[in-house]
Design a protein around this motif. Structure first.
Motif, PDB file in Angstrom:
ATOM      1  N   ALA A  39       0.820  -1.217   0.000  1.00  0.00           N
ATOM      2  CA  ALA A  39       0.000   0.000   0.000  1.00  0.00           C
ATOM      3  C   ALA A  39       0.853   1.266   0.000  1.00  0.00           C
ATOM      4  O   ALA A  39       0.544   2.224  -0.712  1.00  0.00           O
ATOM      5  N   THR A  40       1.933   1.282   0.762  1.00  0.00           N
ATOM      6  CA  THR A  40       2.776   2.472   0.820  1.00  0.00           C
ATOM      7  C   THR A  40       3.456   2.723  -0.520  1.00  0.00           C
ATOM      8  O   THR A  40       3.534   3.859  -0.978  1.00  0.00           O
ATOM      9  N   THR A  41       3.934   1.679  -1.154  1.00  0.00           N
ATOM     10  CA  THR A  41       4.553   1.816  -2.471  1.00  0.00           C
ATOM     11  C   THR A  41       3.560   2.400  -3.465  1.00  0.00           C
ATOM     12  O   THR A  41       3.872   3.345  -4.199  1.00  0.00           O
ATOM     13  N   LEU A  42       2.362   1.860  -3.494  1.00  0.00           N
ATOM     14  CA  LEU A  42       1.360   2.338  -4.443  1.00  0.00           C
ATOM     15  C   LEU A  42       0.932   3.769  -4.160  1.00  0.00           C
ATOM     16  O   LEU A  42       0.652   4.533  -5.088  1.00  0.00           O
ATOM     17  N   ALA A  43       0.883   4.132  -2.893  1.00  0.00           N
ATOM     18  CA  ALA A  43       0.488   5.501  -2.538  1.00  0.00           C
ATOM     19  C   ALA A  43       1.510   6.516  -3.054  1.00  0.00           C
ATOM     20  O   ALA A  43       1.150   7.639  -3.400  1.00  0.00           O
ATOM     21  N   ASP A  44       2.790   6.121  -3.114  1.00  0.00           N
ATOM     22  CA  ASP A  44       3.852   7.026  -3.555  1.00  0.00           C
ATOM     23  C   ASP A  44       4.078   7.024  -5.063  1.00  0.00           C
ATOM     24  O   ASP A  44       4.783   7.877  -5.568  1.00  0.00           O
ATOM     25  N   LEU A  45       3.486   6.083  -5.779  1.00  0.00           N
ATOM     26  CA  LEU A  45       3.773   5.939  -7.206  1.00  0.00           C
ATOM     27  C   LEU A  45       2.927   6.846  -8.078  1.00  0.00           C
ATOM     28  O   LEU A  45       1.716   6.887  -7.957  1.00  0.00           O
ATOM     29  N   GLU A  46       3.626   7.538  -8.951  1.00  0.00           N
ATOM     30  CA  GLU A  46       2.961   8.290 -10.021  1.00  0.00           C
ATOM     31  C   GLU A  46       3.630   7.970 -11.350  1.00  0.00           C
ATOM     32  O   GLU A  46       3.450   8.687 -12.319  1.00  0.00           O
ATOM     33  N   LEU A  47       4.399   6.894 -11.357  1.00  0.00           N
ATOM     34  CA  LEU A  47       5.166   6.488 -12.532  1.00  0.00           C
ATOM     35  C   LEU A  47       4.640   5.165 -13.069  1.00  0.00           C
ATOM     36  O   LEU A  47       3.982   4.419 -12.346  1.00  0.00           O
ATOM     37  N   PRO A  48       4.971   4.848 -14.317  1.00  0.00           N
ATOM     38  CA  PRO A  48       4.681   3.499 -14.807  1.00  0.00           C
ATOM     39  C   PRO A  48       5.381   2.492 -13.903  1.00  0.00           C
ATOM     40  O   PRO A  48       6.478   2.760 -13.399  1.00  0.00           O
ATOM     41  N   ALA A  49       4.750   1.344 -13.698  1.00  0.00           N
ATOM     42  CA  ALA A  49       5.306   0.388 -12.745  1.00  0.00           C
ATOM     43  C   ALA A  49       5.092  -1.052 -13.174  1.00  0.00           C
ATOM     44  O   ALA A  49       4.093  -1.373 -13.810  1.00  0.00           O
TER      45      ALA A  49
END
Length: 63
Positions: A17-27
């Motif tokens: 959840a923390t990783t996804l909350a910080d992501l605004e890039l392609p992943a």
């Protein structure tokens, strides 16, 4: 971590959840298998997979 993300074009990482909350890039997300987690990372990866410019990979031990 914010400095590394600012320089990145693509992120490869877990689907917490923390990783996804910080992501605004392609992943490319590699969730922990349900056998060693509550299964929430699998759910997160499936939800994010439907977003543009994202993909979810299965861990070798997941089904």
């Amino acid at each position: 971590m914010p400095h590394a993300l600012a320089l990145a074009d693509l992120v490869i990482g877990r689907a917490g959840a923390t990783t996804l909350a910080d992501l605004e890039l392609p992943a490319v997300l590699v969730p922990l298998p349900a056998s060693v987690s509550r299964g929430d990372q699998l759910d997160n990866a499936r939800l994010r997979r439907s977003a543009p410019r994202s993909a979810a990979a299965s861990s070798p031990t997941s089904s």
